[in-house]
Design a protein around this motif. Structure first.
Motif, PDB file in Angstrom:
ATOM      1  N   ARG A 198      80.632 -48.399 -40.002  1.00  0.00           N
ATOM      2  CA  ARG A 198      81.174 -49.530 -39.261  1.00  0.00           C
ATOM      3  C   ARG A 198      82.470 -50.035 -39.900  1.00  0.00           C
ATOM      4  O   ARG A 198      83.398 -50.468 -39.210  1.00  0.00           O
ATOM      5  CB  ARG A 198      80.139 -50.644 -39.173  1.00  0.00           C
ATOM      6  CG  ARG A 198      78.912 -50.256 -38.377  1.00  0.00           C
ATOM      7  CD  ARG A 198      77.899 -51.371 -38.258  1.00  0.00           C
ATOM      8  NE  ARG A 198      78.392 -52.470 -37.440  1.00  0.00           N
ATOM      9  CZ  ARG A 198      77.626 -53.459 -36.990  1.00  0.00           C
ATOM     10  NH1 ARG A 198      76.333 -53.475 -37.271  1.00  0.00           N
ATOM     11  NH2 ARG A 198      78.137 -54.428 -36.258  1.00  0.00           N
ATOM     12  N   TYR A 199      82.534 -49.978 -41.216  1.00  0.00           N
ATOM     13  CA  TYR A 199      83.744 -50.400 -41.926  1.00  0.00           C
ATOM     14  C   TYR A 199      84.925 -49.496 -41.542  1.00  0.00           C
ATOM     15  O   TYR A 199      86.010 -49.989 -41.195  1.00  0.00           O
ATOM     16  CB  TYR A 199      83.502 -50.337 -43.434  1.00  0.00           C
ATOM     17  CG  TYR A 199      84.681 -50.791 -44.266  1.00  0.00           C
ATOM     18  CD1 TYR A 199      84.839 -52.127 -44.623  1.00  0.00           C
ATOM     19  CD2 TYR A 199      85.639 -49.885 -44.712  1.00  0.00           C
ATOM     20  CE1 TYR A 199      85.916 -52.553 -45.384  1.00  0.00           C
ATOM     21  CE2 TYR A 199      86.721 -50.290 -45.466  1.00  0.00           C
ATOM     22  CZ  TYR A 199      86.855 -51.625 -45.802  1.00  0.00           C
ATOM     23  OH  TYR A 199      87.939 -52.030 -46.553  1.00  0.00           O
ATOM     24  N   LYS A 200      84.716 -48.183 -41.600  1.00  0.00           N
ATOM     25  CA  LYS A 200      85.789 -47.246 -41.272  1.00  0.00           C
ATOM     26  C   LYS A 200      86.223 -47.381 -39.815  1.00  0.00           C
ATOM     27  O   LYS A 200      87.427 -47.299 -39.505  1.00  0.00           O
ATOM     28  CB  LYS A 200      85.330 -45.820 -41.553  1.00  0.00           C
ATOM     29  CG  LYS A 200      85.193 -45.501 -43.036  1.00  0.00           C
ATOM     30  CD  LYS A 200      84.733 -44.069 -43.247  1.00  0.00           C
ATOM     31  CE  LYS A 200      84.638 -43.754 -44.731  1.00  0.00           C
ATOM     32  NZ  LYS A 200      84.143 -42.359 -44.968  1.00  0.00           N
ATOM     33  N   ALA A 201      85.252 -47.594 -38.930  1.00  0.00           N
ATOM     34  CA  ALA A 201      85.574 -47.757 -37.512  1.00  0.00           C
ATOM     35  C   ALA A 201      86.436 -48.993 -37.296  1.00  0.00           C
ATOM     36  O   ALA A 201      87.393 -48.980 -36.503  1.00  0.00           O
ATOM     37  CB  ALA A 201      84.288 -47.860 -36.687  1.00  0.00           C
ATOM     38  N   GLU A 202      86.132 -50.073 -38.001  1.00  0.00           N
ATOM     39  CA  GLU A 202      86.905 -51.307 -37.869  1.00  0.00           C
ATOM     40  C   GLU A 202      88.313 -51.125 -38.445  1.00  0.00           C
ATOM     41  O   GLU A 202      89.288 -51.636 -37.880  1.00  0.00           O
ATOM     42  CB  GLU A 202      86.192 -52.456 -38.573  1.00  0.00           C
ATOM     43  CG  GLU A 202      86.836 -53.809 -38.366  1.00  0.00           C
ATOM     44  CD  GLU A 202      86.904 -54.225 -36.899  1.00  0.00           C
ATOM     45  OE1 GLU A 202      87.922 -54.819 -36.498  1.00  0.00           O
ATOM     46  OE2 GLU A 202      85.941 -53.936 -36.155  1.00  0.00           O
ATOM     47  N   VAL A 203      88.431 -50.410 -39.564  1.00  0.00           N
ATOM     48  CA  VAL A 203      89.753 -50.146 -40.146  1.00  0.00           C
ATOM     49  C   VAL A 203      90.609 -49.371 -39.140  1.00  0.00           C
ATOM     50  O   VAL A 203      91.786 -49.716 -38.911  1.00  0.00           O
ATOM     51  CB  VAL A 203      89.627 -49.354 -41.463  1.00  0.00           C
ATOM     52  CG1 VAL A 203      90.997 -48.824 -41.903  1.00  0.00           C
ATOM     53  CG2 VAL A 203      89.040 -50.229 -42.562  1.00  0.00           C
ATOM     54  N   ASN A 204      90.049 -48.326 -38.551  1.00  0.00           N
ATOM     55  CA  ASN A 204      90.803 -47.528 -37.568  1.00  0.00           C
ATOM     56  C   ASN A 204      91.199 -48.369 -36.355  1.00  0.00           C
ATOM     57  O   ASN A 204      92.315 -48.233 -35.829  1.00  0.00           O
ATOM     58  CB  ASN A 204      89.970 -46.332 -37.124  1.00  0.00           C
ATOM     59  CG  ASN A 204      89.786 -45.307 -38.224  1.00  0.00           C
ATOM     60  OD1 ASN A 204      90.621 -45.208 -39.120  1.00  0.00           O
ATOM     61  ND2 ASN A 204      88.700 -44.563 -38.178  1.00  0.00           N
ATOM     62  N   LYS A 205      90.298 -49.230 -35.913  1.00  0.00           N
ATOM     63  CA  LYS A 205      90.589 -50.118 -34.784  1.00  0.00           C
ATOM     64  C   LYS A 205      91.754 -51.044 -35.109  1.00  0.00           C
ATOM     65  O   LYS A 205      92.676 -51.217 -34.301  1.00  0.00           O
ATOM     66  CB  LYS A 205      89.345 -50.933 -34.441  1.00  0.00           C
ATOM     67  CG  LYS A 205      89.561 -51.985 -33.366  1.00  0.00           C
ATOM     68  CD  LYS A 205      88.292 -52.817 -33.174  1.00  0.00           C
ATOM     69  CE  LYS A 205      88.530 -53.988 -32.229  1.00  0.00           C
ATOM     70  NZ  LYS A 205      87.310 -54.820 -32.075  1.00  0.00           N
ATOM     71  N   GLN A 206      91.737 -51.612 -36.306  1.00  0.00           N
ATOM     72  CA  GLN A 206      92.801 -52.526 -36.710  1.00  0.00           C
ATOM     73  C   GLN A 206      94.137 -51.804 -36.864  1.00  0.00           C
ATOM     74  O   GLN A 206      95.193 -52.352 -36.513  1.00  0.00           O
ATOM     75  CB  GLN A 206      92.420 -53.220 -38.034  1.00  0.00           C
ATOM     76  CG  GLN A 206      91.247 -54.176 -37.923  1.00  0.00           C
ATOM     77  CD  GLN A 206      91.521 -55.335 -36.976  1.00  0.00           C
ATOM     78  OE1 GLN A 206      92.626 -55.881 -36.965  1.00  0.00           O
ATOM     79  NE2 GLN A 206      90.529 -55.695 -36.177  1.00  0.00           N
ATOM     80  N   LEU A 207      94.096 -50.590 -37.388  1.00  0.00           N
ATOM     81  CA  LEU A 207      95.341 -49.814 -37.572  1.00  0.00           C
ATOM     82  C   LEU A 207      95.970 -49.495 -36.211  1.00  0.00           C
ATOM     83  O   LEU A 207      97.203 -49.531 -36.075  1.00  0.00           O
ATOM     84  CB  LEU A 207      95.054 -48.527 -38.337  1.00  0.00           C
ATOM     85  CG  LEU A 207      94.782 -48.685 -39.830  1.00  0.00           C
ATOM     86  CD1 LEU A 207      94.354 -47.357 -40.454  1.00  0.00           C
ATOM     87  CD2 LEU A 207      96.018 -49.232 -40.552  1.00  0.00           C
ATOM     88  N   GLU A 208      95.137 -49.186 -35.238  1.00  0.00           N
ATOM     89  CA  GLU A 208      95.657 -48.914 -33.900  1.00  0.00           C
ATOM     90  C   GLU A 208      96.340 -50.143 -33.321  1.00  0.00           C
ATOM     91  O   GLU A 208      97.405 -50.052 -32.707  1.00  0.00           O
ATOM     92  CB  GLU A 208      94.512 -48.459 -32.987  1.00  0.00           C
ATOM     93  CG  GLU A 208      94.000 -47.070 -33.265  1.00  0.00           C
ATOM     94  CD  GLU A 208      92.876 -46.673 -32.340  1.00  0.00           C
ATOM     95  OE1 GLU A 208      92.587 -47.447 -31.388  1.00  0.00           O
ATOM     96  OE2 GLU A 208      92.280 -45.607 -32.538  1.00  0.00           O
ATOM     97  N   GLN A 209      95.706 -51.303 -33.528  1.00  0.00           N
ATOM     98  CA  GLN A 209      96.290 -52.540 -33.009  1.00  0.00           C
ATOM     99  C   GLN A 209      97.592 -52.901 -33.719  1.00  0.00           C
ATOM    100  O   GLN A 209      98.544 -53.367 -33.095  1.00  0.00           O
ATOM    101  CB  GLN A 209      95.274 -53.673 -33.140  1.00  0.00           C
ATOM    102  CG  GLN A 209      94.045 -53.522 -32.268  1.00  0.00           C
ATOM    103  CD  GLN A 209      93.041 -54.638 -32.457  1.00  0.00           C
ATOM    104  OE1 GLN A 209      93.242 -55.535 -33.269  1.00  0.00           O
ATOM    105  NE2 GLN A 209      91.948 -54.604 -31.706  1.00  0.00           N
ATOM    106  N   LEU A 210      97.631 -52.689 -35.019  1.00  0.00           N
ATOM    107  CA  LEU A 210      98.819 -53.029 -35.792  1.00  0.00           C
ATOM    108  C   LEU A 210      99.995 -52.110 -35.501  1.00  0.00           C
ATOM    109  O   LEU A 210     101.156 -52.527 -35.608  1.00  0.00           O
ATOM    110  CB  LEU A 210      98.489 -52.990 -37.289  1.00  0.00           C
ATOM    111  CG  LEU A 210      97.584 -54.104 -37.810  1.00  0.00           C
ATOM    112  CD1 LEU A 210      97.104 -53.787 -39.220  1.00  0.00           C
ATOM    113  CD2 LEU A 210      98.310 -55.453 -37.789  1.00  0.00           C
ATOM    114  N   SER A 211      99.700 -50.873 -35.158  1.00  0.00           N
ATOM    115  CA  SER A 211     100.781 -49.913 -34.917  1.00  0.00           C
ATOM    116  C   SER A 211     101.234 -49.880 -33.463  1.00  0.00           C
ATOM    117  O   SER A 211     102.221 -49.215 -33.127  1.00  0.00           O
ATOM    118  CB  SER A 211     100.313 -48.500 -35.321  1.00  0.00           C
ATOM    119  OG  SER A 211      99.181 -48.105 -34.554  1.00  0.00           O
ATOM    120  N   SER A 212     100.528 -50.581 -32.592  1.00  0.00           N
ATOM    121  CA  SER A 212     100.892 -50.570 -31.172  1.00  0.00           C
ATOM    122  C   SER A 212     102.040 -51.554 -30.872  1.00  0.00           C
ATOM    123  O   SER A 212     102.306 -52.463 -31.646  1.00  0.00           O
ATOM    124  CB  SER A 212      99.680 -50.922 -30.327  1.00  0.00           C
ATOM    125  OG  SER A 212      99.197 -52.219 -30.642  1.00  0.00           O
TER     126      SER A 212
END
Length: 212
Positions: A198-212
């Motif tokens: 769940r931690y890794k999934a949240e990190v990936n989700k946040q990275l997608e939002q930050l890079s969009s």
């Protein structure tokens, strides 16, 4: 084992006659003494275990209070992480890996260390680019207030990805911290693999939002 020794003592007394009565009484007294020592040792272990658990969750609260954003107090967090690591080593000697306190202490020890490293990476990326830019300006004799400001812009760009990693991990850290707190309050099960996933999934989700 105590019961077996007692039965053996009784058999010896009944089979060998009154001459062994004193030996039987001495054996019985020794068994009672050992039993009392074992009970006291168990009590002390339980008390020490509870104290360690209490210290772990005090550190959890301290970490939550001091790691609000990317400018968290590194000295405080480093101290919390080191203390958590020591308490974890002590606690898991007497408890299973699936124990919620073990899982919580492991998570905080590992992730606080990761967050400090990510913050160093972000700062180093900025400093490397900024210093290289200034050095280049000095060598060319072109250092002005405007050119220095441009160096700052370049340095900000250089640390963009490391900073995004830090921010994404900070958000995931807070969310998983809330999850662990809820699990403790509601006595719900949590496993380390589930927490990490769940931690890794949240990190990936946040990275997608930050890079969009």
């Amino acid at each position: 084992m105590l019961r077996a020794l007692l039965i053996l003592s009784v058999l010896l007394v009944s089979g060998c006659g009154p001459s062994y009565e004193e030996e039987y009484k001495a054996t019985l007294a020794e068994l009672q003494r050992v039993k009392a020592q074992l009970a006291e040792a168990q009590r002390k272990l339980s008390a020490a275990d509870n104290e360690t658990r209490s210290k772990i969750f005090l550190l959890v609260r301290r970490a939550q209070n001091h790691i609000g954003d990317e400018d968290f107090d590194r000295e405080v967090i480093d101290k919390v992480q080191q203390e958590m690591k020591l308490l974890l080593e002590s606690y898991r000697q007497l408890n299973s890996q699936s124990d919620l306190t073990t899982i919580t202490a492991t998570f905080y020890s590992d992730k606080l260390s990761l967050l400090m490293q990510l913050r160093r990476d972000s700062g180093n990326a900025y400093d490397r680019q900024y210093n290289a830019c200034l050095s280049d300006l000095d060598s060319q004799g072109k250092k002005t207030e405007l050119s220095t400001m441009l160096c700052e812009v370049q340095a900000d760009a250089a640390r963009r990805k490391p900073k995004q990693q830090l921010l994404a991990n900070l958000t995931a850290f807070k969310l998983m911290g809330d999850l662990l707190q809820d699990a403790r309050q509601n006595d719900t099960p949590v496993t380390s693999p589930e927490l990490e996933q769940r931690y890794k999934a949240e990190v990936n989700k946040q990275l997608e939002q930050l890079s969009s």
